[in-house]
Write a protein that holds these residues in place. Structure first.
Motif, PDB file in Angstrom:
ATOM      1  N   MET A  21       0.812  -1.219   0.000  1.00  0.00           N
ATOM      2  CA  MET A  21       0.000   0.000   0.000  1.00  0.00           C
ATOM      3  C   MET A  21       0.850   1.277   0.000  1.00  0.00           C
ATOM      4  N   LYS A  22       2.158   1.131  -0.043  1.00  0.00           N
ATOM      5  CA  LYS A  22       3.111   2.260  -0.092  1.00  0.00           C
ATOM      6  C   LYS A  22       2.970   3.206   1.103  1.00  0.00           C
ATOM      7  N   THR A  23       2.804   2.638   2.300  1.00  0.00           N
ATOM      8  CA  THR A  23       2.756   3.439   3.523  1.00  0.00           C
ATOM      9  C   THR A  23       3.907   3.089   4.462  1.00  0.00           C
ATOM     10  N   ASP A  24       4.873   2.345   3.964  1.00  0.00           N
ATOM     11  CA  ASP A  24       5.949   1.857   4.828  1.00  0.00           C
ATOM     12  C   ASP A  24       6.807   2.985   5.384  1.00  0.00           C
ATOM     13  N   ALA A  25       7.002   4.051   4.635  1.00  0.00           N
ATOM     14  CA  ALA A  25       7.840   5.160   5.105  1.00  0.00           C
ATOM     15  C   ALA A  25       7.201   5.901   6.274  1.00  0.00           C
ATOM     16  N   GLN A  26       5.878   5.785   6.431  1.00  0.00           N
ATOM     17  CA  GLN A  26       5.176   6.497   7.487  1.00  0.00           C
ATOM     18  C   GLN A  26       5.005   5.650   8.745  1.00  0.00           C
ATOM     19  N   GLN A  27       5.292   4.379   8.674  1.00  0.00           N
ATOM     20  CA  GLN A  27       5.039   3.460   9.784  1.00  0.00           C
ATOM     21  C   GLN A  27       6.339   2.930  10.361  1.00  0.00           C
ATOM     22  N   GLY A  28       6.302   2.656  11.639  1.00  0.00           N
ATOM     23  CA  GLY A  28       7.419   2.013  12.297  1.00  0.00           C
ATOM     24  C   GLY A  28       7.099   0.549  12.544  1.00  0.00           C
ATOM     25  N   ILE A  29       7.974  -0.121  13.253  1.00  0.00           N
ATOM     26  CA  ILE A  29       7.792  -1.546  13.502  1.00  0.00           C
ATOM     27  C   ILE A  29       6.564  -1.813  14.377  1.00  0.00           C
ATOM     28  N   PHE A  30       6.313  -0.950  15.358  1.00  0.00           N
ATOM     29  CA  PHE A  30       5.161  -1.147  16.229  1.00  0.00           C
ATOM     30  C   PHE A  30       3.853  -1.028  15.451  1.00  0.00           C
ATOM     31  N   LEU A  31       3.756  -0.016  14.602  1.00  0.00           N
ATOM     32  CA  LEU A  31       2.542   0.170  13.811  1.00  0.00           C
ATOM     33  C   LEU A  31       2.371  -0.958  12.799  1.00  0.00           C
ATOM     34  N   ASN A  32       3.467  -1.482  12.269  1.00  0.00           N
ATOM     35  CA  ASN A  32       3.367  -2.642  11.380  1.00  0.00           C
ATOM     36  C   ASN A  32       2.783  -3.844  12.113  1.00  0.00           C
ATOM     37  N   MET A  33       3.192  -4.056  13.369  1.00  0.00           N
ATOM     38  CA  MET A  33       2.637  -5.159  14.152  1.00  0.00           C
ATOM     39  C   MET A  33       1.147  -4.953  14.399  1.00  0.00           C
TER      40      MET A  33
END
Length: 89
Positions: A21-33
Motif C-alpha cells: 500500500m506504499k505506507t511503509d515510510a510512514q510506519q514504524g515496527i510497532f505500527l506494522n505489528m
C-alpha cells in the motif's frame, strides 16, 4: 510460544501490507505489528468465511490463513488511507 509467533508473523504481514500500500515510510515496527494483528482480525471477520480458512489470531499458521491475514491487513490500510487521505494509494 504462540503469542511470540503471533506478534512476529503479525509484524511481518503488516510490513508486507504497508509495502504493497506504499505506507511503509510512514510506519514504524510497532505500527506494522498493530496493522498485521488488527488486519488479521478484520480478515478473519470479512474474508475467512469466504475462503474457508482461519487467521493467525486463531493460532492457525497455514498458508491460507497467512493469505487471509495479509489481505485483511491490506484492506485495513486501504480503509485508513481512504478515511484520512481521501484516496487509496
Amino acid at each position: 510460544m504462540s503469542f511470540v509467533l503471533w506478534i512476529v508473523i503479525g509484524g511481518i504481514l503488516g510490513w508486507l501490507a504497508s509495502m504493497v500500500m506504499k505506507t511503509d515510510a510512514q510506519q514504524g515496527i510497532f505500527l506494522n505489528m498493530v496493522v498485521g494483528i488488527v488486519g488479521a482480525l478484520l480478515g478473519g471477520w470479512l474474508l475467512a468465511p469466504m475462503f474457508g480458512a482461519g487467521t493467525i489470531n486463531a493460532d492457525d499458521f497455514s498458508p491460507m490463513s497467512l493469505v487471509v491475514s495479509f489481505l485483511g491487513a491490506v484492506v485495513l490500510l486501504g480503509i485508513v488511507n481512504l478515511i484520512f487521505r481521501g484516496r487509496i494509494r
